[in-house]
Design an enzyme around this catalytic site. Structure first.
Site, PDB file in Angstrom:
ATOM      1  N   ALA A 133      23.975  39.273 -29.003  1.00 46.86           N
ATOM      2  CA  ALA A 133      22.884  39.134 -28.030  1.00 46.86           C
ATOM      3  C   ALA A 133      23.298  38.008 -27.080  1.00 46.86           C
ATOM      4  O   ALA A 133      22.975  36.841 -27.298  1.00 46.86           O
ATOM      5  CB  ALA A 133      21.590  38.794 -28.749  1.00 46.86           C
ATOM      6  N   VAL A 134      24.061  38.394 -26.069  1.00 52.23           N
ATOM      7  CA  VAL A 134      24.641  37.410 -25.142  1.00 52.23           C
ATOM      8  C   VAL A 134      23.572  36.992 -24.124  1.00 52.23           C
ATOM      9  O   VAL A 134      22.867  37.845 -23.584  1.00 52.23           O
ATOM     10  CB  VAL A 134      25.846  38.033 -24.399  1.00 52.23           C
ATOM     11  N   THR A 194      18.442  30.408 -25.672  1.00 56.72           N
ATOM     12  CA  THR A 194      19.135  31.340 -26.570  1.00 56.72           C
ATOM     13  C   THR A 194      18.399  32.669 -26.642  1.00 56.72           C
ATOM     14  O   THR A 194      17.375  32.854 -25.993  1.00 56.72           O
ATOM     15  CB  THR A 194      19.306  30.704 -27.968  1.00 56.72           C
ATOM     16  N   ASN A 195      18.940  33.594 -27.398  1.00 58.02           N
ATOM     17  CA  ASN A 195      18.336  34.900 -27.616  1.00 58.02           C
ATOM     18  C   ASN A 195      17.924  35.027 -29.063  1.00 58.02           C
ATOM     19  O   ASN A 195      18.535  34.417 -29.931  1.00 58.02           O
ATOM     20  CB  ASN A 195      19.362  35.996 -27.339  1.00 58.02           C
ATOM     21  N   ARG A 196      16.956  35.885 -29.311  1.00 61.54           N
ATOM     22  CA  ARG A 196      16.532  36.125 -30.675  1.00 61.54           C
ATOM     23  C   ARG A 196      17.539  37.071 -31.341  1.00 61.54           C
ATOM     24  O   ARG A 196      17.645  38.235 -30.956  1.00 61.54           O
ATOM     25  CB  ARG A 196      15.148  36.758 -30.635  1.00 61.54           C
TER      26      ARG A 196
END
Ligand code: CTP
Ligand code: CA
Length: 224
Positions: free
Chosen positions: A100-101, A33-35
């Site tokens: 935030a893809v 995932t992204n932050r």
């Protein structure tokens, strides 16, 4: 900057907002995932709603409450977000992509929980679709991107603005640790396609969202 836009002045305007991170599965208990807390995107959805727009919020997993009066579409992966954007895009006058893809996803998703074994482990990733760049934009639609950069901020922002054919890009400086990410405050610079730049001083994300929507709406209302 003052709020030049009267309350309800975006009435009748459909807006689409993406927010939060995406999750790309490795197996059934793990993901990449992204932050991203989703706070900025949710604040923008609320601000658009406050000004009277009809808002759809496509969101990856966050811990935030759904904004009142906003249609919420919950997704997990970049592919699911892309499908949802394709579905809601056609009727939208204003599109604000704060999500935030994930840029990559595991090629193979294991159906069960992976067990550990001696030695190293390799996960091969493939690119996800760039939603903002590849979505079918229509003339008259106002499309705003976001970016978070730690160096060469202006050059990178301008490169994304042109590569993704945007009307504006909102950029924050993530080399600073007092703003963005999980913070309730942010400070951004907005680069417009006509070359103009607007800097919004550090403020609560809710306040910043009202300022951003004011700037965007001013452009939108003057061009239509
Ligand atoms: N974006 C998107 N789909 C993707 C990646 C990004 O829609 N697969 C959107 C983001 O929501 C954001 C904008 O594109 O509005 C810029 O995202 P960013 O990650 O900064 O750009 P990238 O082109 O992915 O470049 P980078 O290599 O810097 O991550
Ligand atoms: Ca990216």
């Amino acid at each position: 900057i003052s709020y030049l836009i009267a309350e309800k002045s975006l009435q009748g305007i459909k807006a689409l907002v993406t927010a939060g991170p995406t999750r790309e599965k490795i197996d059934n208990v793990r993901f990449i995932t992204n932050r991203s807390s989703g706070k900025m995107g949710y604040a923008i959805a609320r601000a658009l709603r406050y000004f009277g727009a009809e808002v759809t919020l496509i969101t990856g997993p966050t811990t935030l409450l759904a904004p009142a009066g906003v249609e919420i579409v919950r997704v997990e992966s970049a592919a699911e977000m892309a499908n949802a954007v394709d579905e809601y895009l056609p009727g939208s006058k204003l599109v604000v992509m704060t999500a935030a893809v994930a840029d990559y996803r595991p090629i193979d998703v294991f159906p069960n929980k992976l067990k550990k074994h001696p030695g190293e482990m390799t996960i091969t990733l493939e690119r996800t679709r760039d939603i903002l760049m590849t979505m079918k934009k229509k003339p008259g639609q106002i499309v705003i991107g976001f970016c978070a950069e730690d160096r060469d901020i202006e050059a990178r922002a301008r490169e994304k603005l042109s590569r993704k054919s945007l009307d504006a890009i909102v950029c924050n400086d993530i080399s600073r640790n007092d703003i963005a990410f999980e913070s309730d405050e942010n400070e951004v610079t907005v680069y417009f396609k006509d070359g103009s730049v607007e800097h919004l001083r550090k403020a609560a994300k809710d306040v910043l969202a009202l300022e951003l929507v004011t700037i965007i709406a001013r452009q939108l209302l003057s061009n239509s």
